[in-house]
Enzyme design. Structure first.
Site, PDB file in Angstrom:
ATOM      1  CB  SER A  35      42.324  60.215 -10.518  1.00  0.00           C
ATOM      2  OG  SER A  35      41.565  61.524  -9.773  1.00  0.00           O
ATOM      3  CG  ASP A  62      43.143  86.024 -11.463  1.00  0.00           C
ATOM      4  OD1 ASP A  62      42.381  85.477 -12.423  1.00  0.00           O
ATOM      5  OD2 ASP A  62      42.097  86.244 -10.441  1.00  0.00           O
ATOM      6  NE  ARG A  97      37.158  64.151  -6.184  1.00  0.00           N
ATOM      7  CZ  ARG A  97      37.196  65.123  -5.183  1.00  0.00           C
ATOM      8  NH1 ARG A  97      38.579  65.255  -5.191  1.00  0.00           N
ATOM      9  NH2 ARG A  97      37.095  64.837  -4.218  1.00  0.00           N
ATOM     10  CD  GLU A 151      43.580  70.906 -15.284  1.00  0.00           C
ATOM     11  OE1 GLU A 151      43.550  71.068 -16.396  1.00  0.00           O
ATOM     12  OE2 GLU A 151      42.810  70.312 -14.857  1.00  0.00           O
ATOM     13  CG  HIS A 208      38.006  70.541  -8.429  1.00  0.00           C
ATOM     14  ND1 HIS A 208      38.977  69.813  -9.179  1.00  0.00           N
ATOM     15  CD2 HIS A 208      39.008  69.641  -7.556  1.00  0.00           C
ATOM     16  CE1 HIS A 208      38.985  69.240  -9.696  1.00  0.00           C
ATOM     17  NE2 HIS A 208      39.321  68.584  -8.233  1.00  0.00           N
ATOM     18  CG  ASN A 221      47.926  67.016  -9.335  1.00  0.00           C
ATOM     19  OD1 ASN A 221      47.043  67.959  -9.080  1.00  0.00           O
ATOM     20  ND2 ASN A 221      48.113  66.004  -9.616  1.00  0.00           N
ATOM     21  CB  ALA A 229      41.279  70.414  -3.190  1.00  0.00           C
TER      22      ALA A 229
END
Ligand code: DQA
Length: 146
Positions: free
Chosen positions: A101, A86, A110, A97, A79, A73, A76
């Site tokens: 939310s 990479d 997002r 991933e 994004h 996770n 932020a």
């Protein structure tokens, strides 16, 4: 089977941060839940959380070659981070991933995920259950790939 769980910025503040979105349980609760699930499945699990992009890149690099799968996770950095994308591509360790939310139903920015391209699946919108679902998906994938 070795699984690494990586959490990005502000995930250490679970329980405090925006409880209406992320709930009231803490990062420690999340680790305990995943540890318990991994124990019951007989897999080895370890955890990294950092607020710093480079630390997350280092964690992905250090996972090679011993780690079989990654749950990530990137918070932020999902994004924004080409560096995390990479790193995942570089080590080529199967990764899922995760988002607590539903990032498709929030702010427009997002909806973009840089890391998705390097992941075998995305689990989102289910709180802590996103992680449990992701762990099961990853193990199914790894067992089928054997
Ligand atoms: C998040 C969603 C991201 O957009 C956000 O920046 C986070 C958490 C989630 O788990 O829902 O920090 O990854």
């Amino acid at each position: 089977m070795k699984i690494l769980v990586i959490n990005g910025p502000n995930m250490n503040l679970l329980g405090l941060r925006e409880p209406e979105i992320y709930g009231k349980k803490t990062y420690k609760d999340l680790v305990a839940l995943l540890q318990h699930e991994a124990d019951s499945l007989g897999v080895e699990i370890s955890f990294v959380q950092s607020n710093h992009e480079g630390d997350l890149v280092d964690a992905i690099q250090n996972a090679y070659p011993e780690t079989n799968g990654i749950l990530i996770n990137p918070a932020a950095y999902t994004h924004t981070s080409v560096a995390i994308l990479d790193a995942l591509k570089a080590v080529a360790i199967p990764a899922v991933e995760i988002h607590m939310s539903n990032v498709n139903e929030r702010d427009e920015f997002r909806k973009t995920s840089y890391v998705r391209e390097a992941c075998i699946a995305t689990c989102m919108g289910k709180g802590f259950d996103s992680y449990i679902e992701a762990l099961h998906k990853l193990l199914t994938y790894l067992n089928e790939a054997k």
